[in-house]
Design a protein around this motif. Structure first.
Motif, PDB file in Angstrom:
ATOM      1  N   ASN A 186       8.819  -4.172 -14.187  1.00 61.36           N
ATOM      2  CA  ASN A 186       8.876  -2.779 -14.630  1.00 61.36           C
ATOM      3  C   ASN A 186       7.518  -2.184 -14.968  1.00 61.36           C
ATOM      4  OD1 ASN A 186      11.719  -1.633 -14.835  1.00 61.36           O
ATOM      5  ND2 ASN A 186      11.998  -3.674 -15.703  1.00 61.36           N
ATOM      6  N   THR A 187       6.510  -3.021 -15.245  1.00 65.18           N
ATOM      7  CA  THR A 187       5.186  -2.486 -15.551  1.00 65.18           C
ATOM      8  C   THR A 187       4.232  -2.596 -14.369  1.00 65.18           C
ATOM      9  OG1 THR A 187       4.478  -4.613 -16.491  1.00 65.18           O
ATOM     10  CG2 THR A 187       5.402  -2.971 -18.011  1.00 65.18           C
ATOM     11  N   ASP A 188       4.687  -3.158 -13.262  1.00 68.33           N
ATOM     12  CA  ASP A 188       3.882  -3.177 -12.047  1.00 68.33           C
ATOM     13  C   ASP A 188       3.612  -1.739 -11.611  1.00 68.33           C
ATOM     14  OD1 ASP A 188       2.635  -4.454  -9.771  1.00 68.33           O
ATOM     15  OD2 ASP A 188       4.353  -3.790  -8.605  1.00 68.33           O
ATOM     16  N   LEU A 189       2.374  -1.464 -11.168  1.00 71.63           N
ATOM     17  CA  LEU A 189       1.990  -0.089 -10.838  1.00 71.63           C
ATOM     18  C   LEU A 189       2.916   0.532  -9.805  1.00 71.63           C
ATOM     19  CD1 LEU A 189       0.102   2.334 -10.983  1.00 71.63           C
ATOM     20  CD2 LEU A 189      -1.407   1.181  -9.349  1.00 71.63           C
ATOM     21  N   LEU A 190       3.287  -0.221  -8.781  1.00 79.54           N
ATOM     22  CA  LEU A 190       4.154   0.337  -7.754  1.00 79.54           C
ATOM     23  C   LEU A 190       5.503   0.737  -8.336  1.00 79.54           C
ATOM     24  CD1 LEU A 190       4.651   1.041  -4.807  1.00 79.54           C
ATOM     25  CD2 LEU A 190       5.379  -1.330  -4.425  1.00 79.54           C
ATOM     26  N   THR A 191       6.072  -0.102  -9.207  1.00 82.30           N
ATOM     27  CA  THR A 191       7.347   0.235  -9.832  1.00 82.30           C
ATOM     28  C   THR A 191       7.226   1.482 -10.691  1.00 82.30           C
ATOM     29  OG1 THR A 191       7.955  -2.103  -9.885  1.00 82.30           O
ATOM     30  CG2 THR A 191       9.210  -0.619 -11.305  1.00 82.30           C
ATOM     31  N   VAL A 192       6.134   1.569 -11.435  1.00 81.86           N
ATOM     32  CA  VAL A 192       5.903   2.731 -12.298  1.00 81.86           C
ATOM     33  C   VAL A 192       5.852   4.020 -11.471  1.00 81.86           C
ATOM     34  CG1 VAL A 192       4.151   3.848 -13.726  1.00 81.86           C
ATOM     35  CG2 VAL A 192       4.789   1.480 -14.174  1.00 81.86           C
TER      36      VAL A 192
END
Length: 548
Positions: A186-192
């Motif tokens: 959830n904190t991965d840049l792509l997910t954000v």
């Protein structure tokens, strides 16, 4: 002779000594001679060539990288591996676009005034846009905490927040209420970015959690993969709907909260307590930027060892290792070539040695499924080559059953224990345990969970496509009983990792490299030979998120 099944291997293991043996005496007899073909000298020879100065750090799109590609192809051919790339070759073309933010990017708060101007590099940075050379955005602002929207987990930063047409401001403070897997995803840049786009945002600004933190500003730009249609096919830092993305300082975040219903201190306190603290912000924002592009052609290398079963040979276990490194950069101690011997010539050497083992097997000894040896580009640029292959494999995507990745095993001491990052998510944990027992190795939990290693290497590209995957790293066990290898690796990493000092003259234990390659072979062999394809564990976060 029938292929060696997992059950047969288990039976043979029960008959063998449990003591550790580097000589291969504990290996099941049908595999003993093929696995003994892996030698420390052979492993070293691969690393020595791939990390030679003449390859200039193997940066994608350079002659040095192409030299590395040619070497890998030649080595696979010598070992009888079949081409499995495009058009009957070993190659899959990966078109890379490096986007660079031009000087003069602006970020202003509205209403206008002298105090509203923000300084690039100090107050903010903007990421380049790989599809729009010029971008102008004027929009309202909202603060959405961590940027997590997971109502199924009882948490949603976007609940009750209207982000449509807005620029979403987020903190990069680490959430503490979630298990590691949930937090990592959830904190991965792509997910954000994907989450913000799903809620209608047109921009994302990531706020530094501490005033002492320097803003990230990649000097070489951000890189994406273009598909055959010329559009962005893979990017770790771009979503089409997000027209402006960047970073802001902690001081800038405080300015954005001026006049809001709460302040940054109370918002951060709530987030640390595991409670959303989303709020509309009063200023409007105007952003402008120009991006320029550098397009280069790079390659993944894909080889195949065909399985023995007429039906299951249509399924594939994928071994991966990234071939690229950082090229030539800023000098450190008088050296400017970032050779990447550990990172990741050792991983590529592992795959080449695995190919040699399969060459020694009689056809009837090969596993039921086929095996792909896939050497990928662009890992250092954001897992790009593996992401492109996982989404656009050169075999039917639904036939990929598992990924066994190897990236910088850090062979600086005898290999006595290992960490199988990601194996706990699926049935892959069983073949890892069995292969480790064969070699007298201990399987341990990750000694460095804060490093977020599971999402930082190429196995994660396969996970996001619903394919069980793992990455085998060193454990903590040492021959002197101090069991502090993790501490030794951290010291090594401080002076060597991503520096020119990572060359063939550095610290190596090539006997450990031999054992590591044997272990990766055995894991892949067991998976390829099992009657059942790997499956996500019931209720596993990644399986629930991607496996369906």
């Amino acid at each position: 002779m029938k292929p060696l099944t997992a059950s047969v291997l288990s039976a043979l293991l029960l008959l063998s000594s449990a003591a550790h043996s580097q000589s291969g005496k504990n290996l099941p007899k049908p595999l003993r001679k093929p696995l003994s073909s892996i030698s420390p000298a052979g492993f070293k020879a691969h690393v020595q060539f791939l990390a030679d100065d003449q390859l200039r750090g193997r940066q994608p799109g350079t002659p040095g990288y192409k030299m590395a590609v040619d070497y890998v192809v030649a080595q696979l051919q010598q070992r009888g591996v079949q081409p499995a790339g495009e058009n009957g070759t070993f190659l899959q073309t990966v078109q890379l676009r490096r986007a660079i933010t031009e000087a003069g990017a602006t970020l202003r708060l509205i209403p206008a005034g002298p105090a509203s101007t923000l300084a690039y590099g100090t107050d903010f940075t903007l990421y380049p846009n790989p599809v729009q050379p010029e971008t102008t955005v004027e929009a309202g602002l909202v603060f959405a905490g961590f940027g997590i929207s997971a109502p199924e987990l009882g948490y949603d930063d976007y609940a009750g927040l209207d982000a449509r047409g807005k620029v979403v401001v987020l903190t990069r403070l680490e959430p503490t209420r979630f298990p590691d897997a949930v937090r990592l995803y959830n904190t991965d840049l792509l997910t954000v970015l994907q989450t913000a786009a799903r809620h209608g945002a047109v921009g994302v600004l990531l706020a530094a959690p501490k005033s002492t933190m320097k803003l990230p500003d990649p000097p070489k730009g951000l890189v994406s993969v273009l598909g055959p249609d010329g559009k962005v096919a893979v990017s770790r830092s771009f979503q089409p709907q997000i027209q402006v993305a960047g970073s802001i300082s902690a001081a800038t975040l405080q300015r954005l909260f001026a006049g809001a219903a709460t302040d940054t201190a109370r918002a951060m306190a709530a987030l640390r307590a595991g409670k959303p603290a989303s709020v509309a912000l009063l200023p409007r924002l105007a952003a402008t930027q120009r991006s320029r592009y550098q397009d280069v052609t790079s390659y993944n290398v894909v080889g195949k060892i065909e399985g023995a079963d007429p039906q299951l040979r249509q399924e594939y276990v994928v071994h991966t290792a990234h071939l690229d490194h950082l090229g030539v950069g800023a000098p450190v101690a008088g050296d400017s070539i970032y050779n990447g011997a550990h990172d990741n010539a050792t991983g590529v050497a592992t795959l080449l040695e695995i190919a040699g083992v399969y060459q020694q097997l009689k056809p009837q000894q090969r596993p039921k499924r086929s095996v792909l040896l896939t050497v990928v580009t662009g890992e250092e640029l954001g897992l790009l080559g593996s992401a492109y292959f996982a989404r656009n494999p050169t075999v039917p995507r639904e036939k990929l059953v598992a990924n066994v990745n190897t990236d910088m095993p850090t062979i600086i001491a005898p290999l006595l224990s290992v960490v199988a990052l990601g194996a706990e998510n699926s049935t892959l944990a069983a073949p890892v345990a069995e292969a480790a027992r064969t070699l007298g190795l201990t399987v341990e939990a990750d000694p460095e969970p804060a490093q977020n290693r599971f999402i930082r290497s190429d196995q994660y590209s396969f996970v996001t496509q619903g394919i069980p995957a793992l990455h085998i790293k060193y454990g903590n066990k040492t021959a002197d009983g101090r069991n502090n290898l993790s501490e030794q690796v951290q010291k090594w990493r401080a002076v060597t990792y991503h520096k020119p000092q990572d060359d063939i003259n550095g610290q190596f234990d090539f006997e450990a490299g031999k054992t590591y390659a044997q272990l990766n072979f055995l894991v892949g062999y067991l998976v390829a030979n099992s009657a059942q394809r790997p499956a996500w564990n019931p209720g596993n976060f990644f399986g629930e998120r991607f496996g369906k």
